[in-house]
Write a protein that holds these residues in place. Sequence first.
Motif, PDB file in Angstrom:
ATOM      1  N   GLU A 256      34.309 -71.961 -19.207  1.00 48.89           N
ATOM      2  CA  GLU A 256      34.991 -71.536 -18.646  1.00 48.89           C
ATOM      3  C   GLU A 256      36.775 -71.407 -19.315  1.00 48.89           C
ATOM      4  N   ALA A 257      36.552 -72.572 -19.740  1.00 46.20           N
ATOM      5  CA  ALA A 257      37.700 -73.500 -20.713  1.00 46.20           C
ATOM      6  C   ALA A 257      37.698 -72.264 -22.400  1.00 46.20           C
ATOM      7  N   THR A 258      36.854 -72.487 -22.861  1.00 46.08           N
ATOM      8  CA  THR A 258      36.838 -72.025 -24.216  1.00 46.08           C
ATOM      9  C   THR A 258      35.887 -70.582 -23.916  1.00 46.08           C
ATOM     10  N   GLY A 259      35.616 -69.763 -23.473  1.00 46.92           N
ATOM     11  CA  GLY A 259      34.615 -68.925 -23.499  1.00 46.92           C
ATOM     12  C   GLY A 259      33.504 -69.524 -24.408  1.00 46.92           C
ATOM     13  N   GLU A 260      32.850 -70.112 -24.642  1.00 46.10           N
ATOM     14  CA  GLU A 260      31.946 -70.547 -25.577  1.00 46.10           C
ATOM     15  C   GLU A 260      30.738 -70.178 -24.354  1.00 46.10           C
ATOM     16  N   THR A 261      29.115 -69.895 -25.057  1.00 46.74           N
ATOM     17  CA  THR A 261      28.163 -69.753 -24.369  1.00 46.74           C
ATOM     18  C   THR A 261      27.764 -71.236 -24.908  1.00 46.74           C
ATOM     19  N   TYR A 262      26.107 -71.440 -23.557  1.00 49.84           N
ATOM     20  CA  TYR A 262      25.951 -72.960 -24.318  1.00 49.84           C
ATOM     21  C   TYR A 262      24.959 -73.109 -23.034  1.00 49.84           C
ATOM     22  N   TYR A 263      24.101 -73.540 -23.185  1.00 54.35           N
ATOM     23  CA  TYR A 263      22.260 -73.653 -23.227  1.00 54.35           C
ATOM     24  C   TYR A 263      22.755 -75.531 -21.951  1.00 54.35           C
ATOM     25  N   LEU A 264      21.439 -75.174 -21.203  1.00 58.32           N
ATOM     26  CA  LEU A 264      21.198 -76.198 -20.312  1.00 58.32           C
ATOM     27  C   LEU A 264      20.164 -75.714 -19.773  1.00 58.32           C
ATOM     28  N   THR A 265      19.265 -77.269 -19.755  1.00 63.82           N
ATOM     29  CA  THR A 265      17.992 -77.164 -19.144  1.00 63.82           C
ATOM     30  C   THR A 265      17.820 -76.356 -18.137  1.00 63.82           C
ATOM     31  N   ASN A 266      17.124 -76.165 -17.345  1.00 58.68           N
ATOM     32  CA  ASN A 266      17.277 -75.680 -15.968  1.00 58.68           C
ATOM     33  C   ASN A 266      16.371 -76.896 -14.768  1.00 58.68           C
ATOM     34  N   ASP A 267      15.685 -76.753 -15.532  1.00 62.19           N
ATOM     35  CA  ASP A 267      15.197 -77.766 -14.559  1.00 62.19           C
ATOM     36  C   ASP A 267      16.120 -79.918 -14.242  1.00 62.19           C
ATOM     37  N   GLN A 268      16.497 -79.231 -12.943  1.00 61.38           N
ATOM     38  CA  GLN A 268      17.715 -80.071 -12.952  1.00 61.38           C
ATOM     39  C   GLN A 268      17.586 -81.284 -13.257  1.00 61.38           C
ATOM     40  N   SER A 269      16.105 -81.985 -12.753  1.00 58.08           N
ATOM     41  CA  SER A 269      15.992 -83.552 -12.054  1.00 58.08           C
ATOM     42  C   SER A 269      15.532 -83.831 -13.452  1.00 58.08           C
ATOM     43  N   TYR A 270      14.736 -82.958 -14.799  1.00 54.59           N
ATOM     44  CA  TYR A 270      14.199 -83.164 -15.836  1.00 54.59           C
ATOM     45  C   TYR A 270      15.176 -83.939 -16.740  1.00 54.59           C
ATOM     46  N   LEU A 271      16.788 -83.129 -16.881  1.00 59.30           N
ATOM     47  CA  LEU A 271      17.759 -82.928 -17.673  1.00 59.30           C
ATOM     48  C   LEU A 271      17.967 -84.401 -17.196  1.00 59.30           C
ATOM     49  N   LEU A 272      18.152 -84.484 -15.577  1.00 62.56           N
ATOM     50  CA  LEU A 272      18.836 -86.559 -15.619  1.00 62.56           C
ATOM     51  C   LEU A 272      17.983 -87.366 -16.248  1.00 62.56           C
ATOM     52  N   GLU A 273      16.144 -87.247 -16.150  1.00 66.10           N
ATOM     53  CA  GLU A 273      15.530 -88.151 -16.854  1.00 66.10           C
ATOM     54  C   GLU A 273      15.698 -87.711 -18.008  1.00 66.10           C
ATOM     55  N   THR A 274      15.815 -87.409 -18.288  1.00 69.61           N
ATOM     56  CA  THR A 274      15.726 -87.073 -20.082  1.00 69.61           C
ATOM     57  C   THR A 274      17.019 -87.361 -20.512  1.00 69.61           C
ATOM     58  N   LEU A 275      17.825 -87.352 -19.915  1.00 69.43           N
ATOM     59  CA  LEU A 275      19.564 -88.068 -19.935  1.00 69.43           C
ATOM     60  C   LEU A 275      19.453 -89.672 -19.852  1.00 69.43           C
TER      61      LEU A 275
END
Length: 289
Positions: A256-275
Amino acid sequence: MNYQGNYAFLDENSKMEIRRTILKAVAIPGYQVPFASREMPIARGWGTGGLQLSLSLIGEEDVLKVIDQGSDESVNAVNIKKMIADTTGVATTIHTGEATLIQSRHRIPEVPLTEDQILVLQVPLPEPLRAVEPSERKTKAMHAYGEYSVSWLHLFEQIVRYGKTAMHSDYPVIVNKRYLMAPSPIPRFDNPKLNHNEGLVLFGAGREKKIYAVPPYTDVVSIDFEDHPFEVESFAGAACRLTGQTDVFLDELVDEATGETYYLTNDQSYLLETLNAKQETAAGGIRHD
């Protein structure tokens, strides 16, 4: 646990009837088995079918995970998890690998299931032929005879009109080389996960009063044509902004601040585990002189 009603909310006769229906569904992979869908403290269409399956199967030693479109923290996921936990006292988790029973809406987790796990998918419309045939009597006959040419015709019409198939979710599959099945509104990306999956996958449609199943190690093939083979969603050139992963289902978002399009892993628990795994690896590589 201070809950004073029946264990897992439903009475024992109801749970027994649902478990018998599940056994028939497992014995006939992909076949829609009718059942006496009960009234639940949530509206039909909000996961009553999946909830009844979970309540009928869960035991005191189970560990529960509930997700909604990849999120463990959505209103639907939190409320269903709270109800099951409050009426059973079972442990809950956000980690796919720790759960023995997973109830999901619109997604199959990125972490592959094991033989010790059951995945319950909420289904709004269980009949894969409904888009081309409104009559329940006729669709039952079509399933009985294995007459599914209209589904390929429906696919062909999309290819002629758009140059490709236009179904982004709930893409029909053939189960065990016999029944045409609606895999619930999971994205096409998740269809291949059903094929020879190690866990038991159950589908519950409370409003339509149907239960069906994909047992472990069962053939599940998405319908297609030789010159237009089935393809999952393409995320070519995209990667998760936080983890850099490209082999997962991604959400397209806008900063919302920059208008840039970006992507995130949809499976949030998998995202957290990977991080977390990346952070542990980085911490382990730090030298302390």
